[in-house]
Design an enzyme around this catalytic site. Structure first.
Site, PDB file in Angstrom:
ATOM      1  N   ASP A 179       0.841  -1.186   0.000  1.00  0.00           N
ATOM      2  CA  ASP A 179       0.000   0.000   0.000  1.00  0.00           C
ATOM      3  C   ASP A 179       0.887   1.252   0.000  1.00  0.00           C
ATOM      4  O   ASP A 179       1.891   1.296   0.717  1.00  0.00           O
ATOM      5  CB  ASP A 179      -0.858  -0.027   1.270  1.00  0.00           C
ATOM      6  N   GLU A 191       1.480   0.149  -4.926  1.00  0.00           N
ATOM      7  CA  GLU A 191       0.996   1.424  -5.440  1.00  0.00           C
ATOM      8  C   GLU A 191       2.199   2.365  -5.540  1.00  0.00           C
ATOM      9  O   GLU A 191       2.761   2.754  -4.512  1.00  0.00           O
ATOM     10  CB  GLU A 191      -0.026   2.028  -4.480  1.00  0.00           C
TER      11      GLU A 191
END
Ligand code: CA
Length: 672
Positions: free
Chosen positions: A355, A384
């Protein structure tokens, strides 16, 4: 977490019980130079190790003035049965040993910092915890292993591009009454065979086998803050991007969070069942921030060390969630690396999704990828490639999408293909290539070549990135939707007002055909193969099950769409041409045709690419609402996809010539 929900994410955090009464009052007074110079410790015996005749505690807290460990007979005991002063050891550690194996007991640490005893903490390395994770538990991990665990293994894959990733939340997947699952919302849901909807369609793990995906990507499954594990009947829902104990499973996904072994055992049972079905397990990990600030386990063990700060000493906040961790400090880097290695070793996890990965530095991500591959070469890592706010970490050190060429073993999500196919993520009404908006053609081509350099792709015309940032297709994750933002179904409904469901499903098929035939690794959101929606809610992180749960009766209604996904996955798995592993191969084997019309792309994959039995595959995407005519060279072609239908082994034959491509559809032919 998407950068689009950063602002709302903070609300999510303050709704957590730990955050309500704890505004950020800590001002870090130490300079980076002082913190960076502290000794680190990289052993795997931190905090707790149990030997044949004794139990050892070892806390890393280099600036503590004193440390004690509190041992409790049970998680409910109001007072400890033993309090032991720990002794300062090497490399910033504090140590003590107790005779015997203390299985069944619980413990916390307490650190004296600047002459003040801080609150109790289970530490940062608790591998088992009591309810809501306030105390660490001492359990015998050998007794948590399901039968056959020693020989348990995930699927072997040579390259990440061989994976088909299915992103799911435990509650989304099984809570709906139509799932037919007994252990709804639990790890155990995925261990149940022969579950069926009222229409007799396979649900649960049988559905995954039928669909043909290779890996499930489970949303955060470590112990997080927002769901009260002591009140499970309240049926709270949360995505779980609010970490508390990174190395223990979340209790609310177990059948009994009161007994520390249960969550460990049941998570392993889930992984074993998936592995037995030939499916790998990717874990979503959120090392970039913690749910709490001053009262996080990081702050209570080594105050000031694990986070980045602004010049005034307040928490920097690149996560948009109140703080950001400091992977650029050695002990934080050790923590991240050793934590994922622990999940790979103890739980046989097959992949990790980071993340807000760009909050971490590239060196950390390179170490993560390298050390995981040493455990199991099939493990892959993606994340990400962005942050949700500014960070003191210099841009050139961040694990950004644009820096991925400096991280050869790491892949990033392509927001390029995502937004170009269906329209911008943050503007619900915006359309993309598959929904008739012109101007996205070059960005789709960037997606097709997986953001690698290609002589026929003009990156200057790309919507998002302006240069070929990937070294190879193994660095790109292609997708059109995930848990963040509108589901594909809702996005199509909002951007195609007045359309019929049939029209929207045509667009969905085209969108996913682009994703699954592009170079890189395809990623899909659970339930979109059934045309699941979330009633238009774009940030459903704490929405009730009525918004988030997949209605399995949709499988009956949308059988045609489900079969389309099945064939699309089969096509990709049967044909290595869609799974090239180097930018040189992509540049050599992909040739775009000169199509000038808007919303039309035509290209070939040539030369039996990547050992494919097909000499040439011709792929045409028509995102316009008009029929287009495209000239196919004369030859003996097998038709794979046409007018919203697809069959991996062929729908029929054609000898080429001028072919009419139906509106909003993909046309695929192949020849040997
Ligand atoms: Ca929890």
């Amino acid at each position: 977490m998407n950068k689009s929900i950063a602002a709302i994410c903070f609300t999510a955090m303050v709704s957590g019980s730990l955050m309500i009464s704890v505004p950020s009052v800590f001002a870090n007074t130490e300079s980076d130079a002082v913190l960076n110079a502290l000794p680190s410790y990289n052993g795997n015996d931190l905090e707790l190790s149990v030997e044949a005749d004794r139990t050892n505690f070892k806390l890393w807290s280099p600036q503590a003035e004193a440390v004690k460990v509190n041992i409790y007979d049970s998680n409910n005991s109001p007072v400890p049965s033993q309090v032991i002063d720990m002794v300062k050891g090497e490399n910033g550690t504090w140590n003590c040993s107790v005779p015997g194996q203390l299985y069944g007991k619980f413990y916390t640490f307490q650190v004296n910092h600047n002459n003040k005893w801080l609150n109790e903490t289970p530490g940062v390395w608790a591998k088992a915890v009591g309810v809501n994770g306030h105390r660490a538990a001492i359990i015998d991990f050998d007794k948590t292993n399901p039968v056959g665990w020693d020989s348990d293994k995930g699927p072997e894959i040579k390259n990440i591009t061989d994976a088909v990733i299915y992103e799911m939340h435990h509650r989304d997947f099984s809570m709906h009454p139509s799932s037919g699952v007994v252990n709804k919302g639990k790890f155990l849901a995925l261990t149940e065979d022969n579950t069926r909807s009222a229409f007799g369609d396979a649900t649960g793990i049988d559905h995954l086998k039928e669909l043909g995906i290779t890996h499930v990507h489970i949303l955060p499954s470590y112990d997080y803050s927002s769901v009260d594990e002591s009140n499970l009947p309240a049926n709270q829902y949360n995505w779980g991007y609010d970490p508390v104990n990174y190395n223990a499973p979340e209790g609310s996904y177990s059948t009994n969070p009161m007994i520390p072994e249960v969550r460990v055992k049941e998570m392993k049972q889930m992984i074993k069942a998936l592995h037995d079905a030939g499916i790998g397990v990717v874990m979503d990990v959120v090392y970039n921030h913690t749910a709490a600030n001053d009262d996080s386990n990081f702050s209570l063990t080594a105050p000031g060390y694990y986070y980045r700060y602004r010049p005034d000493g307040t928490y920097s906040d690149a996560s948009g969630c109140g703080n950001e961790t400091a992977s650029d400090r050695e002990q934080m880097q050790n923590f991240i690396v050793n934590s994922v290695k622990y999940w790979a070793d103890e739980y046989h996890i097959d992949g990790f999704r980071f993340d807000l990965m760009a909050i971490h530095d590239m060196e950390t991500m390179n170490r993560v990828a390298r050390e995981l591959k040493e455990i199991n070469p099939s493990i892959f890592v993606y994340g990400e490639g962005w942050t949700a706010g500014d960070s003191p970490l210099p841009v050139e050190r961040r694990a950004l999408k644009e820096n991925v060429s400096g991280m050869p073993g790491v892949a990033v999500f392509s927001d390029d293909i995502r937004d170009a196919v269906k329209g911008h993520y943050s503007n619900a009404a915006d359309r993309g290539f598959a929904t008739g908006k012109p101007g996205n053609e070059e960005t789709i081509k960037i997606g097709i070549v997986a953001s690698t350099a290609h002589p026929q792709v003009d990156y200057a015309k790309g919507n998002n990135s302006k240069f070929p940032y990937a070294l190879s297709p193994t660095q790109i994750i292609n997708y059109v939707s995930c848990h963040d933002d509108l589901t594909l179904t809702d996005k199509l409904a909002k951007s195609m007002p007045g359309s019929t469901e049939e029209q929207r499903q045509r667009a969905a098929k085209l969108a996913q055909t682009i994703v699954f035939t592009s170079q890189g690794t395809p990623f899909m959101f659970a339930g979109e193969e059934l045309f699941r929606d979330k009633k238009g809610v774009h940030n459903s992180y704490k929405s009730p099950d009525s918004i988030n749960a997949i209605d399995w009766n949709l499988k009956h209604k949308n059988e045609d769409l489900f079969k389309y996904y099945q064939e699309l996955i089969k096509l990709r798995k049967n044909h290595p041409a869609f799974r090239m592993t180097s930018s040189e191969e992509v540049a050599k084997n992909i040739r775009f045709d000169n199509s000038k019309e808007p919303n039309l792309i035509s290209y070939s994959i040539l030369n039996n690419a990547n050992g494919d039995e097909w000499k040439e595959i011709k792929i045409i995407f028509n995102g316009s609402d008009e029929t287009r005519t495209v000239k196919i060279p004369k030859g003996n072609w097998s038709i794979i996809a046409e007018d919203g239908k697809i069959n991996a082994t062929g729908l029929g034959e054609t000898t080429g010539g001028n072919i009419e491509i139906a509106p909003v559809s993909a046309y695929i032919v192949a020849r040997k």
